[in-house]
Design a protein around this motif. Structure first.
Motif, PDB file in Angstrom:
ATOM      1  N   MET B  87      -5.084  -5.977   4.517  1.00  0.00           N
ATOM      2  CA  MET B  87      -3.784  -5.318   4.455  1.00  0.00           C
ATOM      3  C   MET B  87      -2.706  -6.299   3.971  1.00  0.00           C
ATOM      4  O   MET B  87      -2.906  -7.510   3.951  1.00  0.00           O
ATOM      5  CB  MET B  87      -3.396  -4.864   5.871  1.00  0.00           C
ATOM      6  CG  MET B  87      -4.314  -3.828   6.468  1.00  0.00           C
ATOM      7  SD  MET B  87      -4.007  -2.191   5.792  1.00  0.00           S
ATOM      8  CE  MET B  87      -5.299  -2.038   4.617  1.00  0.00           C
ATOM      9  N   PHE B  88      -1.556  -5.753   3.614  1.00  0.00           N
ATOM     10  CA  PHE B  88      -0.356  -6.558   3.408  1.00  0.00           C
ATOM     11  C   PHE B  88       0.459  -6.398   4.688  1.00  0.00           C
ATOM     12  O   PHE B  88       1.137  -5.378   4.868  1.00  0.00           O
ATOM     13  CB  PHE B  88       0.433  -6.070   2.198  1.00  0.00           C
ATOM     14  CG  PHE B  88      -0.418  -5.977   0.942  1.00  0.00           C
ATOM     15  CD1 PHE B  88      -0.944  -7.125   0.375  1.00  0.00           C
ATOM     16  CD2 PHE B  88      -0.698  -4.755   0.364  1.00  0.00           C
ATOM     17  CE1 PHE B  88      -1.727  -7.053  -0.764  1.00  0.00           C
ATOM     18  CE2 PHE B  88      -1.475  -4.680  -0.772  1.00  0.00           C
ATOM     19  CZ  PHE B  88      -2.000  -5.822  -1.342  1.00  0.00           C
ATOM     20  N   PRO B  89       0.399  -7.378   5.586  1.00  0.00           N
ATOM     21  CA  PRO B  89       0.814  -7.124   6.967  1.00  0.00           C
ATOM     22  C   PRO B  89       2.229  -6.587   7.133  1.00  0.00           C
ATOM     23  O   PRO B  89       2.458  -5.733   7.986  1.00  0.00           O
ATOM     24  CB  PRO B  89       0.652  -8.482   7.644  1.00  0.00           C
ATOM     25  CG  PRO B  89       0.299  -9.461   6.587  1.00  0.00           C
ATOM     26  CD  PRO B  89      -0.152  -8.714   5.387  1.00  0.00           C
ATOM     27  N   SER B  90       3.198  -7.063   6.334  1.00  0.00           N
ATOM     28  CA  SER B  90       4.545  -6.555   6.609  1.00  0.00           C
ATOM     29  C   SER B  90       5.006  -5.531   5.568  1.00  0.00           C
ATOM     30  O   SER B  90       6.196  -5.374   5.343  1.00  0.00           O
ATOM     31  CB  SER B  90       5.536  -7.716   6.737  1.00  0.00           C
ATOM     32  OG  SER B  90       5.600  -8.419   5.537  1.00  0.00           O
ATOM     33  N   MET B  91       4.061  -4.838   4.960  1.00  0.00           N
ATOM     34  CA  MET B  91       4.451  -3.727   4.094  1.00  0.00           C
ATOM     35  C   MET B  91       4.088  -2.423   4.788  1.00  0.00           C
ATOM     36  O   MET B  91       3.118  -2.345   5.532  1.00  0.00           O
ATOM     37  CB  MET B  91       3.750  -3.833   2.738  1.00  0.00           C
ATOM     38  CG  MET B  91       4.293  -4.990   1.917  1.00  0.00           C
ATOM     39  SD  MET B  91       3.408  -5.275   0.388  1.00  0.00           S
ATOM     40  CE  MET B  91       4.138  -4.051  -0.665  1.00  0.00           C
ATOM     41  N   GLU B  95       4.156   1.937   1.260  1.00  0.00           N
ATOM     42  CA  GLU B  95       4.177   0.903   0.228  1.00  0.00           C
ATOM     43  C   GLU B  95       2.759   0.511  -0.194  1.00  0.00           C
ATOM     44  O   GLU B  95       2.513   0.211  -1.362  1.00  0.00           O
ATOM     45  CB  GLU B  95       4.940  -0.329   0.722  1.00  0.00           C
ATOM     46  CG  GLU B  95       6.443  -0.130   0.677  1.00  0.00           C
ATOM     47  CD  GLU B  95       7.202  -1.338   1.179  1.00  0.00           C
ATOM     48  OE1 GLU B  95       8.220  -1.683   0.566  1.00  0.00           O
ATOM     49  OE2 GLU B  95       6.790  -1.942   2.192  1.00  0.00           O
TER      50      GLU B  95
END
Lengths: 335, 234, 397, 240, 290
Positions: B87-91, B95
């Motif tokens: 994952m893209f942790p802070s998206m 998004e």
């Protein structure tokens, strides 16, 4: 290959070290004649041995342990200031020297304890900050340090009958310091401490699994580097006989030491001293010719070395040497 | 559709694949099984372009793609749900999905695909503003699959989609894969949970120490004791 | 091979043959041609060159022309020392230099030990000639001279009582602050604020605001040129309106860049200045023109000081009648010259040694131009006083 | 049999994820214990806890009867715990011999004796001929072996082996198994993590099985391999 | 200092801090995506200042208008440096990367020295000394304009990062490079773009400071240090953190200097920096990603 069948029970390092020891002794012996050969370039000679020693000292922590300090000027400055201020206060010279070393070792211990927990770039950033803070404090604490006007040495009493303002005496003191620095590097190259430093540089986690206490080992190396650098700072102070915070705490000075090590080869015994020789000779030889361009060329040298010879000049030379005379014990299958 | 021939690959100096070959035909679901360290993920990384192969060829729809960087491979129509979900942790959830349709060819039908993804995974719609790091493992896996679908792939590669998930969630994931399959997607599946997935698979390959040692239809292999042995490495 | 050896031998012979009367007298010059002081180094070189040309036009010294051996110190102490050794090794009778005090000080110690006379033209630091050394001479005024002139002017306006000091955090700044403090103590002015700031990115507003609440009559300054303009602009911003802005440390405020950089905020600012072409010294305007020609740019007072310095050295060689270092050193103390830069002599006074006691000028920016307002004998205009508050000035605009 | 390693109620959380969840087990002195489980079961985390690279969120670890919970890796190394890394980590710019010497220095302070000790370990692993090659020039198999040599150079009492045979071919695997056996004969207690169950089954006296951070089985290799829960953990089950 | 003086001091601290923030954001963005600490960041800023200065000197182009030239020039310069010097060594040891940027910094500042000379340069515009009064507090017009432009630029950057495909690709590459590639993002291109954008921010900050300050070839070193302080205060790689870090540094310096320790002004920031490294290496404002 017949040699391959009977493994040499000595590490390359030990052999290399023996060669380096011979080389160092020879080089020091040759340098000892410098004041007789070039009596009119003593200032250059003093800066040469002094910077060679400082670069070698930097490399103990920067090259061997891989901790990129960009703040070694802090030790040069603190050493020079401690020595000079105490000397002005009529403290005996040997005591002033001792105090300078002690002050720098203490600084190194505290600084290292705080910042060795940081890795890589953070350590480099913090080291700049330490030297800058010292510079600013020295600049502003005028009552103690003389502030930005700088401080000059009073008349130095002769040491064992030798005039410390005589450039030849300074040269031999610098040469002695260089010898000590090179011997430290030589010791590191072939001792437990050196193995531990390199192991930390290569892979700190893996080193810990082998019983290496990274913080302690790095602290010891940092303190040793600081002690040598502070002695260099004292000598630099005597040599200049006047200096100011802007000069001895400068980031440029720190970077110059790093640059010498890189050009000569980080983590090698004689590389940093060699780098100092190359860079200083270059700088002095072209001083009037290059003028404004000298620092620009420094920048270009850094970029080119990092890009094409990350092991430094001695690394290049060594590789060439190995290509021409491959290691005798190396089995053919490995190449 | 996908044709891998004599693939050799290594991580640094460490060789992992020693001439693996496999093929996936349009509309098939093909499974790749094998013990850990056999080279399954390495093979996937080569196919998706994340790792440069040492030797061998990879063909997709008749074109050689083994030297393409990953983003071009995606552009050709291979989407991958990587191992560990990545994952893209802070998206936010949304998004992630928008990034899934980052490719120009997928952008025009972005809105359409987005609503389809939310249809398929209503749970993601509820959480569309939430950051990925705050999702549960199962939700992250769903998001990874939905993200991959957003690029309108022709071939979907799933690398260990059940890894680290609770048994109940694993069931959900497999049901989802079955559903996607029904939509006509070609799928290459890497799984540890062979009992369940071999049943779904049209064909399967067994990878051992960097080589394909066994191949057959899913049900053939399901009964084969050799698979069990290979898998447990007994 | 053998031919080459002969050639080398011949060269060596030429080099060691005794000086004939037509041989030039080689004088050593150390200045910053590169690094952070390079701009000033260029000024010094221009001054020396103009002076050397003038001397040689008049037939040189002792019948021999003057030749300058210019060495770069790269704005760095270490390189300065190497340059000094090189020049001393070439048997120059005198060395002129360096620009920055920080480089001049190690040079002074080193050359004193080698017994080579050093004539400094531009370093401002007090300690160069106080206590000084028999071998070190200085042409340029000290901060004490700047303070003397500044307080002569301040004294002439009896309504001034309080002083605030803002200086750059470097040798010049600290020297200036010390001189101002001493003067204030002696003449009974109250110091209501004193700050030093670091060079570089500088936001003076907090400091100026701090001064504002102390309501000083005089704001005494010392800054390099870049800070000077910024400082006055910000003083305008925060409306710090003393009756007088006076730059005691004469670096930044006496340069043309100050006027272009600060614009209307530069108006009314007084500054001590070692030299101005407007000053009524013999040949000042002519010197200015020659310097402009040499530099192809606006010269600063640094060039004039270097010019004066070399003339003094030539005079000393003439008096000594030889190029012997000791003879020249003694002769330098006999020099009494009036030049286009102003008077040059080297005297022991107030604890200084071999210091040129030349007075400082005071100048003021009036309608975008420098006007020499002090001392009266050489002045080209009258001081405009008091400085109107910023609000008033805005109205008049 | 004296207890070499004892783990009690060990737990480790990463953010919200519980990687190791209340694990208990003992390893007797001189035993070889296999630690198995599917990918992501928490084996490596458990290793990192026991070797001091991670601090447990809860629970205790004791070594030969002493509580060593939370000690740093190098302190544990000095107490006799030695480990290999799954992703091998030679010091690339040192030679093979020098790599091993770093470890040998723990017991032998002098250069010569450390060198001798390192050479002895290399001989044990049949690597003495490659002693002077830079580690970066080794093949993967040789690196795995160097990893073991480094671990052995500490003269450990407890050896933790993390996937030392994966990626090796059959003859290399056999040779490594032989080495491990010989090490055990020297009185070293061994915990081994391995995906290739064949190795574990052949080597281990006992096996501990982890799944989702929990211990799901423990016992003789043969018994464990038949345990339906273990098979399900590995191959998945139909009902879920 | 009285209350008005204090408010005035804080206000000017905030205004300067805004520009610090902009320099810091560029550094942080580059670090977030490329894991490179750019030791030449301030030097790039100096280049921006000099371009604006040269345009003003030659064509009387208003410094704020020169952003139109500086921004694309900065992007090209940054992209060039990334492609030619940084990309080839991106897998090298960390100290190599640091030294490479140190070398680039030396080249930049000394090229400026050769071209423009060591002389400090200022530009004087009609608004250079203009102020506006808000009640008893007067504020510098150039600083206000700079602050406003900073706000606009930063807001624009935020919009780009959160609302556009390129922006999402940048954030994705910062958070998980491989996964970004798998979505079709050309991460090589993203790196080049990010370095370019970071340099644009740095150079734009230089342009914005020019009307209020002066420029000399080595001014960059000071700003590189400030940028480090800002980003470490805020947390390396965090853009929001860099904003807070910048404002904090501006205020701390301003208030410190106002309280009568002008000479120690730079030391405050550095000591804060060391303390933060000691106590909270992840920065004061958490470590949220780019």
């Amino acid at each position: 290959m017949s040699e391959a069948a009977t493994p040499v029970l000595r590490s390359q390092r030990v052999q290399r070290r023996a060669r380096a020891a011979l080389g160092i002794c020879a080089a020091i012996a040759v340098l000892a004649f410098y004041p007789f050969i070039l009596p009119r370039a003593l200032n250059f000679g003093v800066s040469l041995v002094l910077f060679a020693a400082l670069a070698t000292a930097w490399d103990l922590i920067g090259g061997w342990a891989g901790q990129l300090s960009l703040g070694h000027a802090a030790f040069v400055g603190l050493g020079a200031y401690t020595f000079t201020l105490l000397q002005r206060a009529q403290v005996p010279m040997w005591l002033a020297l001792l105090a300078a070393v002690a002050a720098c070792v203490l600084l190194a211990a505290v600084w290292g304890f705080i910042t060795f927990r940081l890795r890589g770039a953070y350590f480099a950033l913090a080291s700049i900050a330490v030297a800058e803070v010292l510079r600013i404090v020295s600049n502003n604490w005028s009552s103690l340090t003389g502030g930005p006007e700088g401080v000059s040495l009073q008349d130095l009493p002769p040491l064992f009958g030798l005039d410390l303002y005589d450039r030849r005496v300074e040269f031999y003191l610098g040469l002695a310091l260089l010898f000590v620095a090179l011997m430290s590097a030589l010791y590191v190259a072939g001792s437990r401490a050196g193995f531990y430093l390199e192991a930390i540089r290569e892979d700190q986690d893996s080193a810990m699994a082998l019983g290496v206490n990274p913080l302690r080992v790095k602290l010891v190396a940092f303190c040793a580097s600081a002690a040598l650098t502070s002695l260099g700072g004292c000598l630099y102070g005597i040599y200049l006989s006047f200096f100011e915070p802007q000069g001895v705490y400068a980031l440029d000075l720190s970077i110059q030491l790093v640059l010498m090590s890189i050009v000569g080869g980080m983590g090698t015994i004689t590389g940093p001293a060699l780098g100092a020789l190359v860079l200083l000779a270059f700088q002095e030889g072209f001083r009037n010719l290059l003028q404004q361009r000298s620092l620009l060329i420094y920048g270009i040298v850094i970029v080119l070395v990092v890009r094409y010879a990350p092991d430094g000049l001695s690394g290049r030379v060594l590789r060439l040497y190995r290509r021409l005379w491959p290691w005798p014990s190396r089995s053919p299958s490995a190449s | 559709m996908l044709e891998v021939r004599d693939l050799h690959a290594a991580y640094g100096d460490a060789p992992v694949l020693f001439g693996a070959s496999l093929s996936v035909k349009e509309g098939e679901i093909v499974e790749l099984v094998g013990s850990n360290g056999a080279g399954k993920t390495t093979l996937i990384r080569c196919v998706t372009g994340l790792l440069r192969r040492r030797r061998g060829t990879i063909e997709f729809k008749g074109d050689r793609i083994e030297t393409h960087p990953a983003h071009e491979v995606v552009d050709r129509g291979i989407a991958c749900v990587p191992e560990g979900r990545q994952m893209f942790p802070s998206m936010s959830v949304e998004e992630h999905l928008l990034l899934g349709s980052y490719l120009r060819r997928a952008r025009s039908r972005r809105a359409e695909n987005l609503s389809r993804a939310y249809e398929l995974f209503p749970r993601l719609k509820e959480r569309r503003r939430q950051e990925a790091a705050t999702l549960s493992g199962g939700e992250q896996q769903m998001l990874a699959i939905a993200r991959a679908l957003m690029s309108e792939p022709r071939l979907l590669i799933l690398d260990e989609p059940s890894l680290g998930l609770a048994p109940v969630v694993v069931g959900q994931v497999f049901r989802t894969i079955a559903e996607i399959r029904k939509l006509g997607m070609t799928i290459l599946l890497v799984e540890q949970n062979v009992q369940k997935t071999l049943r779904m698979a049209d064909r399967a390959y067994v990878l051992e120490s960097g080589r394909v040692t066994l191949t057959g239809t899913g049900s053939e292999l399901l009964g084969n004791d050799l698979v069990r042995k290979a898998y447990l490495a007994l | 091979m053998r031919l080459r050896l002969f050639a080398i031998a011949a060269l060596l012979l030429c080099a060691s043959r005794p000086a004939s009367p037509a041989d030039p007298i080689r004088l050593g010059v150390i200045t910053s041609r590169s690094g952070s002081f390079a701009t000033f180094g260029a000024m010094e070189v221009a001054g020396y060159n103009v002076a050397a040309a003038e001397i040689n036009e008049k037939g040189g010294v002792l019948g021999r022309p003057i030749e300058l051996l210019i060495e770069d110190d790269a704005s760095n102490q270490n390189a300065g020392l190497a340059a000094a050794e090189k020049l001393a090794g070439q048997n120059v009778p005198v060395i002129l230099g360096a620009f920055a005090s920080s480089i001049t000080k190690p040079l002074a110690g080193y050359l004193s030990r080698l017994k080579v006379p050093l004539v400094n033209t531009n370093s401002a630091d007090t300690s160069i000639t106080k206590p000084g050394s028999p071998y070190v001479f200085r042409v340029g005024q000290t901060t004490d001279a700047y303070a003397d002139a500044s307080f002569d002017l301040i004294k002439s306006f009896p309504d001034l009582k309080t002083v605030a000091v803002l200086v750059s955090n470097d040798a010049l700044g600290h020297s200036t602050e010390a001189s101002v403090r001493e003067k204030c103590k002696k003449l009974g002015y109250e110091i209501v604020g004193a700050q030093a700031y670091d060079r570089g990115l500088t936001d003076f507003r907090p400091t100026l605001n701090g001064f504002k609440s102390a309501h000083p009559d005089v704001v005494a300054l010392s800054s390099y040129e870049e800070d000077a303009a910024t400082l006055l602009r910000q003083a305008k911003e925060v409306s710090l309106s003393p009756k007088m802005f006076i730059a005691v440390g004469a670096t930044g405020y006496a340069l043309p860049q100050f006027i272009t950089g600060a614009g209307d905020a530069a108006e009314y600012v007084f500054s001590a200045s070692p030299w101005r072409p407007e000053a009524k010294f013999p040949g000042a305007q002519d010197l200015y023109k020659r310097l402009v020609k040499e530099l192809n740019a606006e010269p600063s007072h640094h060039a004039a000081k270097s010019y004066g310095g070399l003339l003094a050295v030539a005079e000393a060689i003439k008096k000594a009648g030889s190029t012997d270092r000791e003879a020249i050193r003694k002769a330098l103390r006999e020099v009494k010259l009036m030049t286009a830069f102003g008077p040059v002599s080297f005297e022991d006074k107030n604890g200084f040694k071999n210091q040129n006691p030349a007075p400082s000028l005071l100048i003021q920016v009036q309608k975008g131009k420098f006007v020499v307002v002090w001392p009266k004998e050489v002045a080209s205009g009258k001081p405009a006083y008091p400085t109107p508050p910023w609000e008033k000035r805005r109205e008049s605009n | 049999m004296a207890v070499a390693l004892s783990v009690r109620q060990l737990r480790r959380d990463f953010g919200g994820v519980r990687a190791v969840d209340g694990v208990d087990f003992d390893v007797g002195q001189g035993e070889i214990v296999g630690l198995i489980g599917p990918n992501g079961a928490g084996k490596t985390t458990l290793f990192n806890l026991v070797s001091g690279y991670l601090r447990p969120t809860r629970g205790t670890i004791s070594l030969f009867g002493e509580d060593v919970t939370g000690l740093s890796p190098f302190r544990l190394a000095r107490r006799g715990v030695s480990r290999t890394f799954q992703v091998v980590r030679p010091f690339p710019r040192l030679t093979v011999l020098e790599n091993v010497m770093v470890g040998a220095f723990l017991r032998e302070r002098a250069l010569r004796s450390a060198e001798g000790e390192a050479m002895r370990v290399l001989a044990l692993l049949g690597m003495e001929r490659r002693a002077h090659e830079p580690a970066s020039a080794l093949t993967q198999a040789a690196r795995k072996r160097l990893e073991i040599a480094k671990a052995l150079s500490l003269r450990p009492r407890l050896l933790l082996l993390d996937e030392v045979v994966s990626g090796l071919n059959e003859s290399e695997v056999a040779a490594t198994i032989e080495i491990i056996r010989r090490v055990r004969e020297g009185g070293v207690t061994i915990v081994i993590v391995e995906h290739i169950l064949k190795v574990i089954m052949g080597l281990s006296d006992r096996v501990v099985v982890l799944d989702h951070g929990k211990k799901i089985a423990e016992g003789l290799p043969v018994t464990v391999a038949q345990d339906p829960q273990v098979v399900a953990a590995y191959l998945g089950s139909d009902d879920a | 200092m009285d209350l008005i003086g204090f408010v005035q001091t804080v206000a000017s601290g905030v205004l300067t801090g805004g520009v610090y923030a902009m320099v810091g954001i560029g550094l942080s963005l580059i670090f977030g995506v490329m894991r490179i600490v750019n030791f030449a960041h301030g030097e790039f800023m100096a280049v921006g200042m000099y371009i604006a200065f040269a345009l003003f000197r030659s064509f009387h182009l208003d410094p704020y208008l020169s952003l139109v030239v500086v921004a694309p020039a900065g992007f090209l310069l940054g992209a060039f440096v990334e492609r030619v010097l940084l990309a080839p060594i991106q897998n090298a040891a960390e100290h190599s990367l640091i030294l490479m940027t140190v070398g680039v910094g030396l080249i930049l500042s000394n090229s400026l020295l050769l071209i423009f000379g060591a002389h400090p340069e200022t530009i004087y515009t009609s608004y250079s000394t203009r102020t506006v009064a808000i009640g008893p507090v007067t504020l510098s017009v150039p600083l206000l304009v700079s602050f406003a432009l900073t706000v606009i630029v930063v807001a624009g950057l935020f919009l780009v990062l959160t609302r556009t495909d390129l922006g999402r690709a940048i954030r994705a590459a910062a958070q998980n490079r491989d996964a970004a590639e798998l979505q079709g993002v050309d991460t090589r291109f993203v790196q080049t773009a990010v370095f370019g954008i970071g340099i644009v921010l740095s150079m734009a900050a230089g342009v914005l400071l020019l009307p209020a300050l002066y420029v000399f070839p080595t001014v960059g070193g000071i700003f590189t240090l400030k940028a480090f302080v800002v980003t470490v205060l805020g947390g390396m790689g965090s853009i929001v953190g860099a904003i807070w870090g910048g404002l904090l540094l501006g205020i701390v310096e301003s208030v410190g200097a106002g309280l009568g320790a002008t000479g120690y002004r730079d030391a405050f920031g550095l000591i804060a920096f060391l303390l933060v490294l000691l106590v909270r290496p992840q920065g004061l404002f958490g470590s949220s990603h780019v």
